[in-house]
Design a protein around this motif. Sequence first.
Motif, PDB file in Angstrom:
ATOM      1  N   ARG A  93      37.255  -5.566  71.954  1.00  0.00           N
ATOM      2  CA  ARG A  93      37.019  -4.156  72.296  1.00  0.00           C
ATOM      3  C   ARG A  93      37.649  -3.220  71.264  1.00  0.00           C
ATOM      4  O   ARG A  93      37.123  -2.145  70.993  1.00  0.00           O
ATOM      5  CB  ARG A  93      37.539  -3.853  73.692  1.00  0.00           C
ATOM      6  CG  ARG A  93      36.598  -4.341  74.771  1.00  0.00           C
ATOM      7  CD  ARG A  93      36.974  -3.796  76.149  1.00  0.00           C
ATOM      8  NE  ARG A  93      35.976  -4.173  77.117  1.00  0.00           N
ATOM      9  CZ  ARG A  93      36.011  -5.282  77.852  1.00  0.00           C
ATOM     10  NH1 ARG A  93      37.010  -6.125  77.720  1.00  0.00           N
ATOM     11  NH2 ARG A  93      35.050  -5.550  78.706  1.00  0.00           N
ATOM     12  N   GLN A  94      38.767  -3.616  70.698  1.00  0.00           N
ATOM     13  CA  GLN A  94      39.411  -2.808  69.650  1.00  0.00           C
ATOM     14  C   GLN A  94      38.624  -2.884  68.339  1.00  0.00           C
ATOM     15  O   GLN A  94      38.581  -1.929  67.580  1.00  0.00           O
ATOM     16  CB  GLN A  94      40.842  -3.272  69.416  1.00  0.00           C
ATOM     17  CG  GLN A  94      41.774  -2.960  70.557  1.00  0.00           C
ATOM     18  CD  GLN A  94      43.147  -3.587  70.380  1.00  0.00           C
ATOM     19  OE1 GLN A  94      43.416  -4.273  69.395  1.00  0.00           O
ATOM     20  NE2 GLN A  94      44.022  -3.371  71.348  1.00  0.00           N
ATOM     21  N   ARG A  95      38.008  -4.010  68.103  1.00  0.00           N
ATOM     22  CA  ARG A  95      37.323  -4.257  66.833  1.00  0.00           C
ATOM     23  C   ARG A  95      35.907  -3.666  66.799  1.00  0.00           C
ATOM     24  O   ARG A  95      35.406  -3.312  65.737  1.00  0.00           O
ATOM     25  CB  ARG A  95      37.262  -5.774  66.633  1.00  0.00           C
ATOM     26  CG  ARG A  95      36.754  -6.230  65.314  1.00  0.00           C
ATOM     27  CD  ARG A  95      36.791  -7.758  65.242  1.00  0.00           C
ATOM     28  NE  ARG A  95      36.677  -8.166  63.878  1.00  0.00           N
ATOM     29  CZ  ARG A  95      37.389  -9.084  63.293  1.00  0.00           C
ATOM     30  NH1 ARG A  95      38.305  -9.733  63.963  1.00  0.00           N
ATOM     31  NH2 ARG A  95      37.195  -9.389  62.035  1.00  0.00           N
ATOM     32  N   LEU A  96      35.242  -3.597  67.948  1.00  0.00           N
ATOM     33  CA  LEU A  96      33.832  -3.208  68.030  1.00  0.00           C
ATOM     34  C   LEU A  96      33.654  -1.883  68.763  1.00  0.00           C
ATOM     35  O   LEU A  96      34.487  -1.509  69.587  1.00  0.00           O
ATOM     36  CB  LEU A  96      33.041  -4.292  68.780  1.00  0.00           C
ATOM     37  CG  LEU A  96      33.102  -5.713  68.230  1.00  0.00           C
ATOM     38  CD1 LEU A  96      32.492  -6.690  69.232  1.00  0.00           C
ATOM     39  CD2 LEU A  96      32.407  -5.794  66.884  1.00  0.00           C
ATOM     40  N   THR A  97      32.531  -1.209  68.495  1.00  0.00           N
ATOM     41  CA  THR A  97      32.173  -0.043  69.290  1.00  0.00           C
ATOM     42  C   THR A  97      31.727  -0.538  70.666  1.00  0.00           C
ATOM     43  O   THR A  97      31.390  -1.726  70.819  1.00  0.00           O
ATOM     44  CB  THR A  97      31.016   0.747  68.643  1.00  0.00           C
ATOM     45  OG1 THR A  97      29.821  -0.052  68.709  1.00  0.00           O
ATOM     46  CG2 THR A  97      31.327   1.134  67.198  1.00  0.00           C
ATOM     47  N   PRO A  98      31.685   0.324  71.678  1.00  0.00           N
ATOM     48  CA  PRO A  98      31.210  -0.130  72.992  1.00  0.00           C
ATOM     49  C   PRO A  98      29.795  -0.722  72.940  1.00  0.00           C
ATOM     50  O   PRO A  98      29.525  -1.728  73.605  1.00  0.00           O
ATOM     51  CB  PRO A  98      31.255   1.147  73.845  1.00  0.00           C
ATOM     52  CG  PRO A  98      32.364   1.950  73.234  1.00  0.00           C
ATOM     53  CD  PRO A  98      32.234   1.692  71.745  1.00  0.00           C
ATOM     54  N   ALA A 113      28.328  -8.135  62.499  1.00  0.00           N
ATOM     55  CA  ALA A 113      29.189  -6.972  62.712  1.00  0.00           C
ATOM     56  C   ALA A 113      30.512  -7.365  63.369  1.00  0.00           C
ATOM     57  O   ALA A 113      31.470  -6.604  63.330  1.00  0.00           O
ATOM     58  CB  ALA A 113      28.469  -5.934  63.567  1.00  0.00           C
ATOM     59  N   GLY A 114      30.585  -8.543  63.945  1.00  0.00           N
ATOM     60  CA  GLY A 114      31.811  -8.996  64.587  1.00  0.00           C
ATOM     61  C   GLY A 114      32.821  -9.604  63.641  1.00  0.00           C
ATOM     62  O   GLY A 114      34.021  -9.401  63.796  1.00  0.00           O
ATOM     63  N   CYS A 115      32.343 -10.357  62.643  1.00  0.00           N
ATOM     64  CA  CYS A 115      33.288 -11.087  61.780  1.00  0.00           C
ATOM     65  C   CYS A 115      32.941 -11.035  60.292  1.00  0.00           C
ATOM     66  O   CYS A 115      33.627 -11.630  59.490  1.00  0.00           O
ATOM     67  CB  CYS A 115      33.373 -12.539  62.222  1.00  0.00           C
ATOM     68  SG  CYS A 115      31.871 -13.497  61.900  1.00  0.00           S
ATOM     69  N   ASP A 116      31.880 -10.358  59.927  1.00  0.00           N
ATOM     70  CA  ASP A 116      31.474 -10.151  58.533  1.00  0.00           C
ATOM     71  C   ASP A 116      30.901 -11.397  57.851  1.00  0.00           C
ATOM     72  O   ASP A 116      30.791 -11.450  56.643  1.00  0.00           O
ATOM     73  CB  ASP A 116      32.626  -9.576  57.705  1.00  0.00           C
ATOM     74  CG  ASP A 116      32.138  -8.893  56.438  1.00  0.00           C
ATOM     75  OD1 ASP A 116      31.065  -8.254  56.476  1.00  0.00           O
ATOM     76  OD2 ASP A 116      32.816  -9.010  55.397  1.00  0.00           O
TER      77      ASP A 116
END
Length: 155
Positions: free
Chosen positions: A37-42, A73-76
């Motif tokens: 949740r900190q790493r991604l937009t809602p 978009a989660g881990c590149d």
Amino acid sequence: MNRRKWIQQLSLGLIGLAGATKLWALEKLELSKDQWRQRLTPSQYRILRDEGTEPAGSSALNDEHRDGHYHCAGCDLALFSSAMKYESGTGWPSFFDYIEGHLETKTDFKLIWPRTEYHCARCGGHQGHVFNDGPEPTGQRWCNNGLALVFEPSA
């Protein structure tokens, strides 16, 4: 840095991303729900972690035609090259192939009939579904959520 890590890093630089990932298994990225949740937009969280789907035609990546790579978009992790992209007319970024070893599939029964869902091989982030109505040479359509991807143009 230990010797094995040093050799892997050296090989990545010499062989390149596509060739090197065939030599070593991807190291899995496992984070807590709060860390995601900190790493991604809602919206990204809903798609990548809760296996949601964005509305058709909503992604700016539908109109992306530059050379480059599409990353999770989660881990590149690079999942597709621009050479694999095509216009499917579905409203989602679509690809006829993917970077080998960078996606994993499972059967999804959410719409009653079975579909093949795919995820990033490193972080498990939901990307989309694969169908057998794509162009040659594979005949596949890897239909991806645009919010699950980040485009990196070639230098």
